[in-house]
Design an enzyme around this catalytic site. Structure first.
Site, PDB file in Angstrom:
ATOM      1  N   SER A 251       0.843  -1.192   0.000  1.00 19.35           N
ATOM      2  CA  SER A 251       0.000   0.000   0.000  1.00 19.35           C
ATOM      3  C   SER A 251       0.877   1.241   0.000  1.00 19.35           C
ATOM      4  O   SER A 251       2.106   1.149   0.064  1.00 19.35           O
ATOM      5  CB  SER A 251      -0.920  -0.003   1.219  1.00 19.35           C
ATOM      6  OG  SER A 251      -0.143   0.252   2.371  1.00 19.35           O
ATOM      7  N   LYS A 252       0.228   2.383  -0.030  1.00 21.72           N
ATOM      8  CA  LYS A 252       0.945   3.651  -0.185  1.00 21.72           C
ATOM      9  C   LYS A 252       2.020   3.881   0.858  1.00 21.72           C
ATOM     10  O   LYS A 252       2.994   4.577   0.600  1.00 21.72           O
ATOM     11  CB  LYS A 252      -0.051   4.807  -0.163  1.00 21.72           C
ATOM     12  CG  LYS A 252      -0.664   5.045  -1.517  1.00 21.72           C
ATOM     13  CD  LYS A 252      -1.397   6.362  -1.573  1.00 21.72           C
ATOM     14  CE  LYS A 252      -2.057   6.532  -2.941  1.00 21.72           C
ATOM     15  NZ  LYS A 252      -3.370   7.106  -2.887  1.00 21.72           N
ATOM     16  N   ARG A 253       1.834   3.295   2.053  1.00 20.17           N
ATOM     17  CA  ARG A 253       2.856   3.585   3.061  1.00 20.17           C
ATOM     18  C   ARG A 253       4.190   2.893   2.749  1.00 20.17           C
ATOM     19  O   ARG A 253       5.211   3.179   3.357  1.00 20.17           O
ATOM     20  CB  ARG A 253       2.362   3.228   4.464  1.00 20.17           C
ATOM     21  CG  ARG A 253       2.190   1.762   4.698  1.00 20.17           C
ATOM     22  CD  ARG A 253       1.344   1.557   5.938  1.00 20.17           C
ATOM     23  NE  ARG A 253       0.919   0.199   6.047  1.00 20.17           N
ATOM     24  CZ  ARG A 253       1.413  -0.654   6.922  1.00 20.17           C
ATOM     25  NH1 ARG A 253       2.357  -0.264   7.755  1.00 20.17           N
ATOM     26  NH2 ARG A 253       0.962  -1.880   6.965  1.00 20.17           N
TER      27      ARG A 253
END
Ligand code: GLU
Length: 480
Positions: A251-253
């Protein structure tokens, strides 16, 4: 004939997990000279995002995943956008009712909400499952709103074999009577993808493993219609590395996860594609890592797909990207560079030579501008930068002598290319009793203001030209 499809929902950007699905679906088809279809699954109107379909099409175009059938290109199984196929799904849902594998449900929203409040996990209580045909007809005639539900078997086991994960079984008592057609007349994904896969002649369903455990419900639909089940190829999860060393769903993190963001970050489409090809698949009997799309078509087979989660490694992608950039033709590199280098250059600067120096020294295109800055403009630096033990330069006097001697040589040269410069400056070593490396060290600091540079002193001089070279040497002398 092998037929696969990529069936994204236009809900936003193109996640690289989705791009991998597209790539594998493409490769499964193309390895067999088969057909690759693009189908837009937009029946979930609440999640629909304007412009998302264009992103999908652009991504496939840029990566070279050409579809044989789909929106724009057409084909014998169109339309390829599900919202344009509404009538087809209703027809097949009714057929399923006639076959006894689905039923009309007239339960009100209030009733369903109450049911949910009482037992959130229990699901629908099959209230309408056994309505008499007469009652159903009466309700329909009265214009009552309805949904159509799958009549899942209540006992027994449903089993299918996935090409990657093996045999998957589900106790039928765990199945819900899921909705096939919603009250707004739109089908659910659960239903329409099955109808479309059948009607479009899809032989291999390639998709993410989040669908692995719902697929028993889908094979029941195939069975009810009497259709041959497709081959299922569920792909392993794509994970990202967390700071504490654990992994979780990418995911984006973890970093950029959309294809578009990776492009703007300076990754090349072919490097991204090559890297994600290896996230869940490896070639048989070889540790080879570099593949063009055409080569992948040759070697890609389903038995090389692994069921273990694949971990996206940004360092590895960066390394891949660097290798791809270094191998670019000058022409293509220049075209890319143009979009990544915004600032204007002095007219006297030799941009082609500069880019040739930078090409082999960057891992992503977004580094270009920073790395090129000193060519454009001499950065402020401290004269201490000249002192260097390895080159035995411990006194500013030494530097001053080198620069003072080099200056007239440089100002008198008629040509100013790397070879000429090198030949002209080389005798200075002997004349001053110094190693040539030490001479070049002084000159390189003077013309760049940096201790580490792409290219040596004479290469940099060639790029910035005579006027800048002399100006930068004069500046250095003033510092000293
Ligand atoms: N529209 C679904 C998705 O984007 C497609 C799943 C499938 O390939 O069947 O996840």
């Amino acid at each position: 004939m092998t037929v696969t499809r990529f069936a994204p929902s236009p809900t936003g950007y193109m996640h690289i997990g989705n791009l991998r699905t597209a790539l594998y679906a493409y490769l499964v088809a193309k390895h067999d000279n088969g057909t690759f279809i693009l189908r837009i699954e937009d029946t979930d109107r609440e999640r629909f995002v304007e412009g998302a379909t264009d992103i999908i099409k652009d991504t496939l175009r840029i990566t070279g995943l050409r579809y044989d059938e789909g929106p724009d290109v057409g084909g014998e199984h169109g339309p390829y956008v599900q919202s344009e196929r509404k009538a087809i799904y209703m027809e097949y849902a009714k057929r399923l009712v006639d076959l006894g594998a689905a039923y009309y449900c007239f339960c009100s929203k209030e009733r369903l909400e109450k049911l949910h409040e009482e037992d959130a996990v229990g699901g629908y209580d099959r209230h309408c499952r056994n309505l008499s045909p007469g009652q159903v007809q009466k309700n329909l005639d009265a214009g009552l709103p309805f949904v159509i539900r799958q009549k899942a078997p209540l006992t027994g086991v449903t089993t299918y074999t996935d090409s990657v994960f093996g045999e998957i079984s589900m106790n039928n008592e765990e199945l819900q009577d899921q909705i096939l057609i919603k009250a707004d007349g739109y089908p659910t994904y659960n239903f329409c993808h099955v109808i479309d896969d059948y009607l479009m002649g899809v032989t291999h369903v390639v998709r993410g493993s989040e669908y692995l455990t719902s697929t028993p419900k889908y094979v029941l639909l195939y069975d009810a219609f009497g259709w041959e089940r497709p081959t299922y190829v569920h792909l392993p999860l794509m994970m990202g590395k967390n700071e504490d060393g654990t992994v979780s769903k990418l995911s984006k993190r973890h970093g950029a996860v959309s294809f578009q963001d990776l492009l703007s970050d300076g990754y090349l489409p072919e490097a991204i594609l090559n890297y994600i090809a290896l996230l869940g698949w490896c070639p048989k009997d070889s540790t080879r890592e570099f593949f063009t799309l055409d080569e992948l078509k040759e070697v890609f087979t389903i038995d090389g797909v692994s069921k273990s989660p694949a971990v996206f490694d940004y360092d590895k992608l960066l390394w891949f990207n660097g290798e791809y950039i270094h191998a670019l033709s000058d022409e293509r590199f220049l075209a890319y560079a143009d979009t990544f280098m915004k600032e204007a250059y002095p007219e006297t600067l030799n941009k082609d030579k500069m880019l040739a120096l930078l090409k082999t020294r960057i891992a992503k295109l977004s580094e270009l501008d920073d790395r090129a800055a000193f060519f454009r403009e001499l950065p402020a630096y401290d004269k201490e930068l000249f002192l260097n033990k390895k080159n035995k330069i411990t006194e500013y006097d030494t530097v001053r002598t080198v620069l003072t001697q080099a200056r007239p040589i440089l100002s008198e040269l008629t040509a100013f290319d790397n070879d000429t410069l090198f030949a002209a400056l080389s005798p200075l070593g002997e004349a001053l009793g110094m190693k040539l490396g030490a001479i070049m060290w002084c000159l390189r600091i003077a013309v760049s203001g940096l201790s580490a540079t792409p290219g040596g002193a004479t290469e940099i001089m060639e790029v910035i030209g005579r006027e800048q070279t002399l100006a930068r040497i004069d500046h250095a002398l003033s510092l000293l």
